[in-house]
Design a protein around this motif. Structure first.
Motif, PDB file in Angstrom:
ATOM      1  N   LYS A 117     -22.856  55.460 -40.270  1.00 38.41           N
ATOM      2  CA  LYS A 117     -22.057  55.025 -41.357  1.00 38.41           C
ATOM      3  C   LYS A 117     -20.894  54.902 -40.230  1.00 38.41           C
ATOM      4  N   GLU A 118     -20.302  55.792 -39.434  1.00 43.24           N
ATOM      5  CA  GLU A 118     -19.093  55.463 -38.645  1.00 43.24           C
ATOM      6  C   GLU A 118     -19.598  55.057 -37.337  1.00 43.24           C
ATOM      7  N   ARG A 119     -20.501  55.017 -36.960  1.00 43.72           N
ATOM      8  CA  ARG A 119     -20.529  54.282 -35.774  1.00 43.72           C
ATOM      9  C   ARG A 119     -21.082  53.312 -35.839  1.00 43.72           C
ATOM     10  N   ALA A 120     -21.732  52.256 -36.554  1.00 45.35           N
ATOM     11  CA  ALA A 120     -21.769  51.482 -37.484  1.00 45.35           C
ATOM     12  C   ALA A 120     -19.980  50.262 -36.690  1.00 45.35           C
ATOM     13  N   LYS A 121     -19.641  51.405 -37.042  1.00 51.46           N
ATOM     14  CA  LYS A 121     -17.868  50.124 -37.721  1.00 51.46           C
ATOM     15  C   LYS A 121     -17.609  50.446 -36.264  1.00 51.46           C
ATOM     16  N   ASP A 122     -18.118  50.051 -34.793  1.00 55.30           N
ATOM     17  CA  ASP A 122     -17.461  50.262 -33.487  1.00 55.30           C
ATOM     18  C   ASP A 122     -18.420  49.382 -33.488  1.00 55.30           C
ATOM     19  N   TYR A 123     -17.295  48.974 -31.633  1.00 54.19           N
ATOM     20  CA  TYR A 123     -17.351  47.745 -31.015  1.00 54.19           C
ATOM     21  C   TYR A 123     -18.752  47.989 -29.813  1.00 54.19           C
ATOM     22  N   PRO A 124     -19.321  47.175 -29.051  1.00 54.45           N
ATOM     23  CA  PRO A 124     -20.425  47.881 -28.104  1.00 54.45           C
ATOM     24  C   PRO A 124     -19.982  48.536 -26.619  1.00 54.45           C
ATOM     25  N   HIS A 125     -18.986  48.366 -26.809  1.00 56.86           N
ATOM     26  CA  HIS A 125     -17.798  48.750 -25.276  1.00 56.86           C
ATOM     27  C   HIS A 125     -17.815  49.794 -25.843  1.00 56.86           C
ATOM     28  N   GLN A 126     -17.800  50.517 -26.522  1.00 56.02           N
ATOM     29  CA  GLN A 126     -17.948  52.008 -27.708  1.00 56.02           C
ATOM     30  C   GLN A 126     -19.208  52.481 -27.187  1.00 56.02           C
ATOM     31  N   PHE A 127     -20.522  52.139 -27.146  1.00 49.17           N
ATOM     32  CA  PHE A 127     -21.221  52.733 -26.699  1.00 49.17           C
ATOM     33  C   PHE A 127     -21.604  53.326 -25.748  1.00 49.17           C
ATOM     34  N   SER A 128     -22.713  53.824 -25.504  1.00 46.85           N
ATOM     35  CA  SER A 128     -23.515  54.078 -24.297  1.00 46.85           C
ATOM     36  C   SER A 128     -23.936  52.689 -23.703  1.00 46.85           C
TER      37      SER A 128
ATOM     38  N   ASP B   1     -30.724  55.420 -17.211  1.00 46.05           N
ATOM     39  CA  ASP B   1     -31.847  57.125 -16.118  1.00 46.05           C
ATOM     40  C   ASP B   1     -32.482  57.216 -17.761  1.00 46.05           C
ATOM     41  N   VAL B   2     -33.442  58.453 -15.872  1.00 44.64           N
ATOM     42  CA  VAL B   2     -34.953  58.222 -16.593  1.00 44.64           C
ATOM     43  C   VAL B   2     -34.854  58.733 -17.572  1.00 44.64           C
ATOM     44  N   THR B   3     -33.685  60.103 -18.015  1.00 46.82           N
ATOM     45  CA  THR B   3     -33.885  60.591 -19.496  1.00 46.82           C
ATOM     46  C   THR B   3     -34.245  60.126 -20.477  1.00 46.82           C
ATOM     47  N   VAL B   4     -32.923  59.220 -20.596  1.00 44.51           N
ATOM     48  CA  VAL B   4     -32.744  58.324 -21.912  1.00 44.51           C
ATOM     49  C   VAL B   4     -34.001  56.427 -22.333  1.00 44.51           C
ATOM     50  N   GLN B   5     -34.316  56.699 -21.088  1.00 42.69           N
ATOM     51  CA  GLN B   5     -35.206  55.541 -20.289  1.00 42.69           C
ATOM     52  C   GLN B   5     -37.027  55.904 -20.838  1.00 42.69           C
ATOM     53  N   ALA B   6     -37.251  57.622 -21.193  1.00 44.72           N
ATOM     54  CA  ALA B   6     -38.654  58.136 -21.621  1.00 44.72           C
ATOM     55  C   ALA B   6     -37.856  58.285 -23.171  1.00 44.72           C
ATOM     56  N   GLN B   7     -36.528  58.083 -23.609  1.00 49.53           N
ATOM     57  CA  GLN B   7     -36.075  58.310 -24.997  1.00 49.53           C
ATOM     58  C   GLN B   7     -36.538  56.877 -25.674  1.00 49.53           C
ATOM     59  N   ILE B   8     -35.700  56.412 -25.530  1.00 50.29           N
ATOM     60  CA  ILE B   8     -36.281  54.205 -25.561  1.00 50.29           C
ATOM     61  C   ILE B   8     -37.665  53.700 -25.536  1.00 50.29           C
TER      62      ILE B   8
END
Length: 353
Positions: free
Chosen positions: A160-171, A201-208
């Motif tokens: 709910k809160e992160r939906a209000k953020d802009y792309p540059h505020q995301f990793s 990175d490899v960890t995030v890749q596996a999560q995706i």
């Protein structure tokens, strides 16, 4: 779209049960230096609920093929020939209005770089809600609620809160998750993922990858996953199509292609992969040479200038005659089936471990 010239009988017959069927696809670009033949006679099928992994080096035609499926090319400089059927509907001759109804609704794409694909001027939630409102006629409130729901589905904490953020505020990983949420917001039947894990990175890749598999089970989508990484393909795909210089040179199930490859280029890709159980001091074994220019591709087999087995075919056949990729399982190579088995078992497989 450009005027289309259909070529009959050049490739295998379409699978009547396929959700997406591409037949004899040719895509060329007019440039100052000449005509670039980016896709040269490509045919494949994809069924609902399955994932097709398309693998190959940069410039092999992977991304152009899938951008053509979406109709995302400039008709002033592009010529498209062949046939693309989505549930029987021809896409090459479809009007721009018809394609707009399909994009984001029936077909969606996850791009390689979400930072450039997402607009910096709008919140992530608004960008996810927009296609949902456009294709369903939902209100702004319903669209926003759907955006928050999808961010939660792709594992964004506190959606709910992160939906209000802009792309540059995301990793980087969170931006890629947001792109997946945007692609899936209308429950598309076909999802095209263009190297979505390359910069992660490899960890995030596996999560995706796990996320895509889970969402496919939930939505029942067909997926085309484009990559140059056979390790990623082994984890997510059901079937593999290997592309080289604008065409398919091998296809089969994941198990078939990875454990009994039928083309020297596929052998080279497998042999060039680093392994954790190998000698860390040993040098990698890259494929010699570079991919050919598609302005002036080699005659005969496109891979023959880089192939270490052309001499075993005999004569000049590899230079003079372009091999045909058989329907179903197989590789587009002039080596006999027995030669392929012997070479792989005796020379290639021992290197792979």
């Amino acid at each position: 779209m450009t005027t289309v010239t259909k070529q009959a009988g050049a490739g295998p017959a379409a699978d009547p049960g396929a959700f997406l069927s591409v037949r004899d696809l040719y895509v060329s670009f007019r440039t100052e230096d000449g005509v670039v033949r980016a896709v040269d006679g490509l045919s494949f099928d994809l069924q609902r609920g399955r994932t097709l992994g398309i693998v190959g080096e940069s410039g092999s035609g992977k991304s152009v093929t899938n951008l053509t499926v979406l109709g995302l090319h400039n008709p002033m400089f592009t010529t498209v020939e062949g046939e693309i059927l989505l549930e029987g509907q021809e896409l090459i001759t479809a009007t721009e209005r018809e394609l707009e109804r399909l994009r984001g609704n029936k077909i969606a794409m996850v791009f390689q770089d979400p930072l450039t694909a997402l607009s910096p001027y709008y919140t992530v939630g608004r960008q996810i809600a927009e296609p949902f409102m456009k294709h369903t006629g939902a209100s702004k409130r319903a669209g926003w609620e759907r955006a928050v729901e999808m961010l939660g589905k792709v594992g964004i904490p506190n959606p709910k809160e992160r939906a209000k953020d802009y792309p540059h505020q995301f990793s980087g990983g969170m931006r890629q998750r947001a792109m997946i949420a945007m692609a899936l917001v209308c429950d598309p039947d076909l999802l095209i993922a263009d190297e979505p894990t390359t910069a992660l990175d490899v960890t995030v890749q596996a999560q995706i990858l796990d996320l895509l598999k889970d969402l496919q089970q939930e939505f029942g989508s067909a997926i085309i996953f484009i990559t140059h990484d056979l390790g990623v393909i082994a984890d997510i795909a059901d079937d593999i199509m290997v592309m080289y210089a604008g065409g398919a040179i091998e296809r089969g199930t994941v198990d078939e292609v990875l454990h009994s490859p039928q083309h020297p280029y596929t052998w080279g890709l497998l042999n060039s992969m680093p392994r954790l159980d190998s000698d860390l001091s040993a040098p990698l074994s890259p494929i010699p040479g570079t991919p050919p220019s598609l302005l002036n591709p080699p005659s005969g087999c496109r891979f023959h200038p880089r192939c270490g087995f052309a001499g075993e075919v005999g004569g000049t056949r590899c230079v003079d005659e372009r091999p045909v990729l058989p329907a179903g399982r197989g590789g587009a190579c002039h080596l006999t089936a027995q030669q392929k088995r012997d070479i792989f078992v005796e020379r290639i497989k021992p290197r792979l471990g």
